[in-house]
Design a protein around this motif. Sequence first.
Motif, PDB file in Angstrom:
ATOM      1  N   GLY A 124       5.135  -5.058  17.645  1.00 63.20           N
ATOM      2  CA  GLY A 124       5.946  -5.310  18.836  1.00 63.20           C
ATOM      3  C   GLY A 124       7.131  -4.393  18.995  1.00 63.20           C
ATOM      4  N   LEU A 125       7.267  -3.384  18.170  1.00 62.53           N
ATOM      5  CA  LEU A 125       8.455  -2.529  18.202  1.00 62.53           C
ATOM      6  C   LEU A 125       8.107  -1.106  18.599  1.00 62.53           C
ATOM      7  CD1 LEU A 125      10.039  -3.715  14.842  1.00 62.53           C
ATOM      8  CD2 LEU A 125      10.669  -4.439  17.138  1.00 62.53           C
ATOM      9  N   ASP A 126       9.136  -0.345  18.997  1.00 61.75           N
ATOM     10  CA  ASP A 126       8.952   1.075  19.255  1.00 61.75           C
ATOM     11  C   ASP A 126      10.258   1.802  18.959  1.00 61.75           C
ATOM     12  OD1 ASP A 126      10.395   0.060  21.358  1.00 61.75           O
ATOM     13  OD2 ASP A 126       9.386   1.246  22.888  1.00 61.75           O
ATOM     14  N   GLY A 127      10.173   3.119  18.878  1.00 61.75           N
ATOM     15  CA  GLY A 127      11.353   3.939  18.642  1.00 61.75           C
ATOM     16  C   GLY A 127      11.924   3.770  17.238  1.00 61.75           C
ATOM     17  N   MET A 128      13.264   3.735  17.167  1.00 61.53           N
ATOM     18  CA  MET A 128      13.963   3.633  15.887  1.00 61.53           C
ATOM     19  C   MET A 128      13.677   2.296  15.201  1.00 61.53           C
ATOM     20  SD  MET A 128      15.863   5.120  13.687  1.00 61.53           S
ATOM     21  CE  MET A 128      16.748   6.428  14.451  1.00 61.53           C
ATOM     22  N   ASP A 129      13.535   1.229  15.987  1.00 62.97           N
ATOM     23  CA  ASP A 129      13.231  -0.078  15.403  1.00 62.97           C
ATOM     24  C   ASP A 129      11.889  -0.047  14.678  1.00 62.97           C
ATOM     25  OD1 ASP A 129      15.571  -1.131  16.414  1.00 62.97           O
ATOM     26  OD2 ASP A 129      14.609  -1.791  18.282  1.00 62.97           O
ATOM     27  N   ARG A 130      10.929   0.627  15.260  1.00 59.44           N
ATOM     28  CA  ARG A 130       9.606   0.736  14.625  1.00 59.44           C
ATOM     29  C   ARG A 130       9.696   1.552  13.332  1.00 59.44           C
ATOM     30  NH1 ARG A 130       4.477  -0.111  17.031  1.00 59.44           N
ATOM     31  NH2 ARG A 130       2.807   0.738  15.761  1.00 59.44           N
ATOM     32  N   ASP A 131      10.496   2.622  13.356  1.00 58.39           N
ATOM     33  CA  ASP A 131      10.678   3.432  12.142  1.00 58.39           C
ATOM     34  C   ASP A 131      11.322   2.613  11.032  1.00 58.39           C
ATOM     35  OD1 ASP A 131       9.608   5.582  13.483  1.00 58.39           O
ATOM     36  OD2 ASP A 131      11.568   6.438  14.015  1.00 58.39           O
ATOM     37  N   LEU A 132      12.341   1.827  11.368  1.00 59.68           N
ATOM     38  CA  LEU A 132      13.007   0.998  10.365  1.00 59.68           C
ATOM     39  C   LEU A 132      12.069  -0.091   9.834  1.00 59.68           C
ATOM     40  CD1 LEU A 132      16.522   0.670  11.989  1.00 59.68           C
ATOM     41  CD2 LEU A 132      15.893   1.988   9.968  1.00 59.68           C
ATOM     42  N   GLU A 133      11.281  -0.693  10.717  1.00 62.13           N
ATOM     43  CA  GLU A 133      10.325  -1.706  10.279  1.00 62.13           C
ATOM     44  C   GLU A 133       9.252  -1.081   9.387  1.00 62.13           C
ATOM     45  OE1 GLU A 133       8.265  -5.307   9.800  1.00 62.13           O
ATOM     46  OE2 GLU A 133      10.326  -4.848  10.355  1.00 62.13           O
ATOM     47  N   ARG A 134       8.853   0.153   9.689  1.00 62.74           N
ATOM     48  CA  ARG A 134       7.876   0.860   8.856  1.00 62.74           C
ATOM     49  C   ARG A 134       8.428   1.058   7.447  1.00 62.74           C
ATOM     50  NH1 ARG A 134       7.484   5.447  11.646  1.00 62.74           N
ATOM     51  NH2 ARG A 134       6.087   4.477  13.144  1.00 62.74           N
ATOM     52  N   ILE A 135       9.707   1.464   7.354  1.00 64.69           N
ATOM     53  CA  ILE A 135      10.337   1.674   6.039  1.00 64.69           C
ATOM     54  C   ILE A 135      10.444   0.345   5.299  1.00 64.69           C
ATOM     55  CG2 ILE A 135      12.493   2.331   4.909  1.00 64.69           C
ATOM     56  CD1 ILE A 135      12.823   4.413   7.180  1.00 64.69           C
ATOM     57  N   ARG A 136      10.849  -0.727   6.003  1.00 66.58           N
ATOM     58  CA  ARG A 136      10.970  -2.038   5.376  1.00 66.58           C
ATOM     59  C   ARG A 136       9.612  -2.515   4.864  1.00 66.58           C
ATOM     60  NH1 ARG A 136       9.960  -7.193   5.860  1.00 66.58           N
ATOM     61  NH2 ARG A 136       8.776  -6.907   7.771  1.00 66.58           N
ATOM     62  N   LEU A 137       8.586  -2.317   5.666  1.00 69.15           N
ATOM     63  CA  LEU A 137       7.246  -2.744   5.288  1.00 69.15           C
ATOM     64  C   LEU A 137       6.717  -1.940   4.102  1.00 69.15           C
ATOM     65  CD1 LEU A 137       5.081  -4.736   6.068  1.00 69.15           C
ATOM     66  CD2 LEU A 137       4.224  -3.105   7.729  1.00 69.15           C
ATOM     67  N   GLU A 138       7.004  -0.631   4.073  1.00 66.11           N
ATOM     68  CA  GLU A 138       6.606   0.187   2.922  1.00 66.11           C
ATOM     69  C   GLU A 138       7.256  -0.332   1.642  1.00 66.11           C
ATOM     70  OE1 GLU A 138       7.805   4.063   4.133  1.00 66.11           O
ATOM     71  OE2 GLU A 138       5.909   4.490   5.150  1.00 66.11           O
ATOM     72  N   GLU A 139       8.540  -0.681   1.721  1.00 65.25           N
ATOM     73  CA  GLU A 139       9.236  -1.201   0.540  1.00 65.25           C
ATOM     74  C   GLU A 139       8.665  -2.546   0.102  1.00 65.25           C
ATOM     75  OE1 GLU A 139      11.353   0.275  -1.520  1.00 65.25           O
ATOM     76  OE2 GLU A 139      10.957   2.039  -0.275  1.00 65.25           O
ATOM     77  N   LYS A 140       8.342  -3.419   1.058  1.00 64.44           N
ATOM     78  CA  LYS A 140       7.734  -4.712   0.713  1.00 64.44           C
ATOM     79  C   LYS A 140       6.380  -4.509   0.037  1.00 64.44           C
ATOM     80  CE  LYS A 140      10.507  -7.869   2.398  1.00 64.44           C
ATOM     81  NZ  LYS A 140      11.056  -8.958   1.637  1.00 64.44           N
ATOM     82  N   LEU A 141       5.607  -3.537   0.517  1.00 62.74           N
ATOM     83  CA  LEU A 141       4.301  -3.277  -0.091  1.00 62.74           C
ATOM     84  C   LEU A 141       4.453  -2.663  -1.485  1.00 62.74           C
ATOM     85  CD1 LEU A 141       2.295  -1.985   2.994  1.00 62.74           C
ATOM     86  CD2 LEU A 141       2.113  -4.200   1.864  1.00 62.74           C
ATOM     87  N   ARG A 142       5.482  -1.832  -1.661  1.00 64.92           N
ATOM     88  CA  ARG A 142       5.747  -1.294  -3.002  1.00 64.92           C
ATOM     89  C   ARG A 142       6.136  -2.425  -3.952  1.00 64.92           C
ATOM     90  NH1 ARG A 142       8.591   2.873  -0.349  1.00 64.92           N
ATOM     91  NH2 ARG A 142       7.282   4.690  -0.203  1.00 64.92           N
ATOM     92  N   ALA A 143       6.956  -3.362  -3.448  1.00 66.65           N
ATOM     93  CA  ALA A 143       7.358  -4.511  -4.269  1.00 66.65           C
ATOM     94  C   ALA A 143       6.157  -5.396  -4.584  1.00 66.65           C
ATOM     95  CB  ALA A 143       8.441  -5.315  -3.549  1.00 66.65           C
ATOM     96  N   ALA A 144       5.148  -5.390  -3.708  1.00 63.26           N
ATOM     97  CA  ALA A 144       3.941  -6.187  -3.959  1.00 63.26           C
ATOM     98  C   ALA A 144       3.007  -5.499  -4.944  1.00 63.26           C
ATOM     99  CB  ALA A 144       3.204  -6.449  -2.647  1.00 63.26           C
ATOM    100  N   GLY A 145       3.300  -4.250  -5.328  1.00 64.98           N
ATOM    101  CA  GLY A 145       2.510  -3.581  -6.347  1.00 64.98           C
ATOM    102  C   GLY A 145       1.677  -2.413  -5.868  1.00 64.98           C
ATOM    103  N   LEU A 146       1.799  -2.024  -4.616  1.00 64.68           N
ATOM    104  CA  LEU A 146       1.032  -0.877  -4.114  1.00 64.68           C
ATOM    105  C   LEU A 146       1.798   0.406  -4.375  1.00 64.68           C
ATOM    106  CD1 LEU A 146      -0.329  -2.030  -0.659  1.00 64.68           C
ATOM    107  CD2 LEU A 146      -1.527  -1.909  -2.817  1.00 64.68           C
ATOM    108  N   ARG A 147       1.058   1.430  -4.737  1.00 62.39           N
ATOM    109  CA  ARG A 147       1.651   2.742  -4.956  1.00 62.39           C
ATOM    110  C   ARG A 147       1.329   3.596  -3.723  1.00 62.39           C
ATOM    111  NH1 ARG A 147      -0.001   7.599  -7.080  1.00 62.39           N
ATOM    112  NH2 ARG A 147      -2.074   6.738  -7.457  1.00 62.39           N
ATOM    113  N   LEU A 148       2.319   3.758  -2.831  1.00 62.36           N
ATOM    114  CA  LEU A 148       2.081   4.452  -1.563  1.00 62.36           C
ATOM    115  C   LEU A 148       2.356   5.946  -1.632  1.00 62.36           C
ATOM    116  CD1 LEU A 148       3.574   1.829   0.921  1.00 62.36           C
ATOM    117  CD2 LEU A 148       1.196   2.209   0.320  1.00 62.36           C
ATOM    118  N   ARG A 149       3.108   6.400  -2.563  1.00 61.62           N
ATOM    119  CA  ARG A 149       3.421   7.831  -2.646  1.00 61.62           C
ATOM    120  C   ARG A 149       2.752   8.436  -3.855  1.00 61.62           C
ATOM    121  NH1 ARG A 149       5.106   8.430   2.133  1.00 61.62           N
ATOM    122  NH2 ARG A 149       7.066   7.583   2.737  1.00 61.62           N
TER     123      ARG A 149
END
Length: 149
Positions: A124-149
């Motif tokens: 439901g987001l776009d622009g800077m809000d979408r970028d920030l949500e993407r970063i937040r979601l990446e961190e949550k997935l890293r905390a869940a044990g996924l290696r994204l990088r």
Amino acid sequence: MAITHIAVLAMALVALLCLPCAVVVVVCADAMPARRPWSRGGRRDVHALRCLDRRLSSTEPFELPAASQPGIDELTADLRRLARQRTSGPTRESAAWLAAVVRAYDHRLVVVSEALGVPHHLTGLDGMDRDLERIRLEEKLRAAGLRLR
């Protein structure tokens, strides 16, 4: 005698000028289209390509059927691949390519977060809000044990 020399010289000059064109035609004969665009079959092919282009340029994300969802390992591999493509390669030269890669990356993030039960608000987001949500979601997935990088 002089006319013979002039004729031979003119023929040699014409051969030298036409030889590169003849070589290109012979080498690239396979790449040339067999049908002309103004023929019936050519128009049908052009129409099919335009329809495919319209479908591929649509902004709606592609949804996989539930039965053919890939595994979490494939999804994380896709996320890593798309993350690399976002920062390097042809995405730097083409805005359309970058937008497509970012859309695919966001779609994969949503699929992975839903598979792991991580809440997200990315759709439901776009622009800077979408970028920030993407970063937040990446961190949550890293905390869940996924290696994204």
